[in-house]
Design an enzyme around this catalytic site. Structure first.
Site, PDB file in Angstrom:
ATOM      1  N   LYS A   1      45.811  35.067  37.584  1.00 58.69           N
ATOM      2  CA  LYS A   1      44.965  35.612  38.513  1.00 58.69           C
ATOM      3  C   LYS A   1      43.478  35.619  39.058  1.00 58.69           C
ATOM      4  CE  LYS A   1      42.504  38.830  40.437  1.00 58.69           C
ATOM      5  NZ  LYS A   1      41.954  38.703  41.352  1.00 58.69           N
TER       6      LYS A   1
ATOM      7  N   GLU B   1      34.983  38.741  28.348  1.00 55.42           N
ATOM      8  CA  GLU B   1      33.382  37.269  28.621  1.00 55.42           C
ATOM      9  C   GLU B   1      33.145  37.940  29.535  1.00 55.42           C
ATOM     10  OE1 GLU B   1      31.071  35.239  29.441  1.00 55.42           O
ATOM     11  OE2 GLU B   1      32.677  33.502  30.157  1.00 55.42           O
TER      12      GLU B   1
ATOM     13  N   CYS C   1      26.960  33.179  33.767  1.00 52.80           N
ATOM     14  CA  CYS C   1      26.554  35.182  32.671  1.00 52.80           C
ATOM     15  C   CYS C   1      25.773  33.938  31.689  1.00 52.80           C
ATOM     16  CB  CYS C   1      28.473  34.308  32.544  1.00 52.80           C
ATOM     17  SG  CYS C   1      28.859  33.294  31.932  1.00 52.80           S
TER      18      CYS C   1
ATOM     19  N   GLU D   1      22.006  42.259  35.488  1.00 54.96           N
ATOM     20  CA  GLU D   1      22.162  40.963  35.626  1.00 54.96           C
ATOM     21  C   GLU D   1      22.295  40.937  37.571  1.00 54.96           C
ATOM     22  OE1 GLU D   1      25.943  40.157  34.925  1.00 54.96           O
ATOM     23  OE2 GLU D   1      25.732  38.304  33.718  1.00 54.96           O
TER      24      GLU D   1
HETATM   25  P1  NAI Z   1      34.689  41.384  38.550  1.00 50.08           P
HETATM   26  O1  NAI Z   1      34.668  42.010  37.321  1.00 50.08           O
HETATM   27  O2  NAI Z   1      35.177  42.467  39.780  1.00 50.08           O
HETATM   28  O3  NAI Z   1      35.825  40.157  39.187  1.00 50.08           O
HETATM   29  C1  NAI Z   1      36.392  39.021  38.327  1.00 50.08           C
HETATM   30  C2  NAI Z   1      38.032  39.101  38.423  1.00 50.08           C
HETATM   31  O4  NAI Z   1      38.707  40.352  37.834  1.00 50.08           O
HETATM   32  C3  NAI Z   1      38.362  38.963  39.733  1.00 50.08           C
HETATM   33  O5  NAI Z   1      40.124  38.519  39.357  1.00 50.08           O
HETATM   34  C4  NAI Z   1      39.086  40.335  40.276  1.00 50.08           C
HETATM   35  O6  NAI Z   1      40.064  40.327  41.349  1.00 50.08           O
HETATM   36  C5  NAI Z   1      39.230  41.330  38.774  1.00 50.08           C
HETATM   37  N1  NAI Z   1      38.896  42.296  38.731  1.00 50.08           N
HETATM   38  C6  NAI Z   1      38.572  43.110  39.149  1.00 50.08           C
HETATM   39  N2  NAI Z   1      39.360  44.474  38.855  1.00 50.08           N
HETATM   40  C7  NAI Z   1      39.944  44.210  38.339  1.00 50.08           C
HETATM   41  C8  NAI Z   1      40.707  45.456  37.480  1.00 50.08           C
HETATM   42  N3  NAI Z   1      40.009  47.003  37.314  1.00 50.08           N
HETATM   43  N4  NAI Z   1      41.750  45.662  36.627  1.00 50.08           N
HETATM   44  C9  NAI Z   1      41.819  43.597  37.198  1.00 50.08           C
HETATM   45  N5  NAI Z   1      41.132  43.600  37.522  1.00 50.08           N
HETATM   46  C10 NAI Z   1      40.353  43.182  38.258  1.00 50.08           C
HETATM   47  O7  NAI Z   1      33.498  40.582  39.541  1.00 50.08           O
HETATM   48  P2  NAI Z   1      32.825  40.847  40.682  1.00 50.08           P
HETATM   49  O8  NAI Z   1      32.816  41.789  41.846  1.00 50.08           O
HETATM   50  O9  NAI Z   1      33.723  39.932  41.570  1.00 50.08           O
HETATM   51  O10 NAI Z   1      31.301  40.397  40.202  1.00 50.08           O
HETATM   52  C11 NAI Z   1      30.294  41.512  40.347  1.00 50.08           C
HETATM   53  C12 NAI Z   1      29.074  40.768  38.975  1.00 50.08           C
HETATM   54  O11 NAI Z   1      29.902  40.522  37.993  1.00 50.08           O
HETATM   55  C13 NAI Z   1      28.961  39.494  39.635  1.00 50.08           C
HETATM   56  O12 NAI Z   1      27.560  40.279  40.378  1.00 50.08           O
HETATM   57  C14 NAI Z   1      27.813  39.178  38.260  1.00 50.08           C
HETATM   58  O13 NAI Z   1      26.815  40.097  37.487  1.00 50.08           O
HETATM   59  C15 NAI Z   1      29.237  39.669  36.800  1.00 50.08           C
HETATM   60  N6  NAI Z   1      29.695  38.611  37.115  1.00 50.08           N
HETATM   61  C16 NAI Z   1      29.988  37.754  35.573  1.00 50.08           C
HETATM   62  C17 NAI Z   1      30.466  36.574  35.278  1.00 50.08           C
HETATM   63  C18 NAI Z   1      31.229  36.098  34.332  1.00 50.08           C
HETATM   64  O14 NAI Z   1      31.113  34.866  34.065  1.00 50.08           O
HETATM   65  N7  NAI Z   1      30.932  36.174  33.040  1.00 50.08           N
HETATM   66  C19 NAI Z   1      32.047  36.390  36.686  1.00 50.08           C
HETATM   67  C20 NAI Z   1      31.883  37.325  37.577  1.00 50.08           C
HETATM   68  C21 NAI Z   1      31.144  38.092  37.588  1.00 50.08           C
END
Ligand code: NAI
Ligand code: MG
Length: 487
Positions: free
Chosen positions: A180, A256, A290, A384
């Site tokens: 996904k 991660e 990240c 972050e």
């Molecule tokens: P997010 O963690 O909400 O989304 C990442 C993925 O998880 C997406 O595919 C999303 O659809 C999915 N997701 C979200 N909630 C879920 C749930 N309850 N169950 C299953 N899947 C779920 O990240 P978002 O909101 O896009 O970004 C917000 C912040 O997260 C960023 O500002 C950053 O600080 C951090 N982030 C860190 C990343 C990294 O590489 N470690 C990558 C993306 C975001």
């Protein structure tokens, strides 16, 4: 909503691109033009059920887990060939979806995606398993059995590349996958799964379901009882939710999560090199990394000079259209994310620090921003930001530098710039992180463990660490009868 002229990206389930069971769609937005550019199938529980069932069948009955690593490796290399052949289309998809400069997607993300498939194909074929010498009359050895159906949930910051980091080891070790992608950057996942089919990877082995996270396809996937592994990259708060969902089915998870990378610059460092790496570490991908080096700590004798040189180099970066080859910084990935980063820039401008260079740009852009004189308990230092915003702070001793670096709940990575060999090793041991880069940044060896400490994650991937996660290691203990017993 739709004028009917946009391109459509469907799910890929059991080898076929398809619409959602209920026909729903959503628009994916180009953050540079700030306008929708394509429509995407909006998946829900019914689509996840279909994809998991296809992956289950392909695992339980299909050839993929049974064909052996040499044949799987051959197909994965063919998949990598096709990824390289379609590099331009894949690069354009990610650049349009999330605004990353085309030189990054074309020059780094797509080649690294192909390299991930090649590496894990070879690694699965070539790594040895243990034979444990036994003096009790037994032959003891380990087998690494494929785990089953893997749910891979990917973020938007490296859409294709992060997906491949999960999909490649999972497939190489004989699993089937439901991917996904993030709702902000869905297009390249559809393209990727169609290339897998074209490469001859059997239907149902790599499925893609699009949709949102909580209350959507993401949640349905992590709660699904037929999923055997969950690998996730994204926000730490989401990691907690997914971990709780996985616990109900006792599904192993690899998380991660976020980071707040400390970058320690000592007075004995090669400053030219430290400035160059520090710029890359925070401004690559507009800071949406990240691993970003978002807190720079500089030993006081070189603090002023470093701050001036860093700010000058930051101001010289070219911000612009992501499709232009000269662009070094594009927009932030979405309006929602822009608003988040903007709130931190405004916090800095409101007196929480001194903005040396940068600030808000046009549209959803933020100029490379360097902030000094920020108190350590500020949200600018603790949270972050995930944007092109760096905080620079002086320190007076090695011990203080370590305390500052270790002073957040995160622990993904740290950088050390010094020409002192002893100090480099001392700090590498003392920093509470998953990766330490000494006099460099972002250099990856795919055999090395990759992951984070504390709020930055659970588990490690890479090389044999990926094998541990994506297989069920099995002990085989076989009695060797003594010679007399045969008589
Ligand atoms: P997010 O963690 O909400 O989304 C990442 C993925 O998880 C997406 O595919 C999303 O659809 C999915 N997701 C979200 N909630 C879920 C749930 N309850 N169950 C299953 N899947 C779920 O990240 P978002 O909101 O896009 O970004 C917000 C912040 O997260 C960023 O500002 C950053 O600080 C951090 N982030 C860190 C990343 C990294 O590489 N470690 C990558 C993306 C975001
Ligand atoms: Mg979110």
């Amino acid at each position: 909503m739709s004028d009917g002229t946009h391109r459509f990206f469907g799910h890929v389930i059991d080898g076929e691109e398809c619409a959602s069971a209920d026909g729903r769609r959503f628009e994916t937005v180009d953050p540079w033009r700030r306008a929708p550019w394509a429509e995407v199938a909006l998946g829900g529980a019914a689509d996840v059920d279909r994809a998991v069932a296809a992956a289950r069948r392909a695992f339980d009955e299909g050839p993929w887990p049974r064909m052996g690593s040499a044949e799987r490796g051959r197909l994965l290399h063919r998949f990598a060939d096709l990824i390289e052949a379609h590099a331009e289309e894949l690069a354009q998809a990610d650049t349009t979806d999330m605004g990353k400069p085309i030189t990054e997607t074309r020059g780094k993300d797509v080649p690294r995606t192909a390299a991930n498939f090649r590496f894990f194909a070879d690694h699965a074929r070539l790594t040895a398993a243990e034979a444990l010498p036994s003096d009790t009359g037994h032959h003891v050895y380990t087998r690494y059995e494929p785990a089953g159906v893997v749910a891979a949930i990917a973020p938007w910051n490296f859409p294709l590349m992060m997906a491949s980091w999960k999909v490649a080891p999972a497939l190489a070790w004989g699993n089937t996958v439901v991917l996904k992608p993030a709702e902000q950057s869905p297009a390249s996942a559809t393209l990727l799964a169609k290339l897998a089919v074209e490469a001859g990877i059997p239907a149902g082995v790599l499925n893609v379901v699009h949709g949102f996270g909580g209350d959507g396809a993401g949640q349905a996937l992590t709660e699904h009882p037929d999923v055997d592994r969950i690998t996730f990259t994204g926000e730490s708060a989401t990691g907690r939710v997914i971990s709780a969902a996985a616990a109900r089915n006792l599904t192993p998870v690899s998380l991660e999560l976020g980071g707040k990378g400390a970058n320690l610059v000592f007075a004995d460092a090669d400053l030219d090199s430290a400035v160059e790496w520090s710029i890359k570490a925070i401004f690559t991908n507009a800071g949406q990394v990240c691993l970003a080096g978002s807190r720079i700590y500089v030993e006081r004798p070189v603090y002023q000079e470093f701050l001036e040189r860093l700010s000058k180099a930051a101001a010289a970066l070219r911000l612009g259209a992501p499709g232009e080859e000269s662009t070094q910084i594009g927009p932030l990935s979405s309006q929602e994310h822009y608003e988040k980063v903007r709130s931190y820039v405004e916090l800095a401008e409101s007196g929480e620090g001194r903005v040396v260079t940068g600030g808000l740009g046009d549209g959803w852009t933020v100029r490379p921003t360097v902030v000094a004189d920020v108190p350590e308990d500020s949200r600018l230092v603790r949270e972050e930001i995930f944007g092109p915003v760096v905080v620079v702070t002086p320190f007076d001793s090695e011990r203080e530098a370590v305390e500052l670096a270790n002073g957040t709940p995160f622990g993904l990575n740290a950088m050390v710039f010094t020409e002192n060999l002893h100090r480099a090793h001392r700090l590498s041991a003392a920093l509470d992180v998953g990766t330490v880069w000494v006099n460099c940044f972002f250099v990856r060896d795919l055999r090395a463990p990759f992951g984070g400490v504390g709020d930055s994650g659970v588990g490690r991937e890479g090389g044999t660490y990926s094998r541990e996660f994506f297989t069920e290691p099995k002990a085989v203990v076989m009695r060797i009868a003594a010679a007399e017993a045969q008589a």
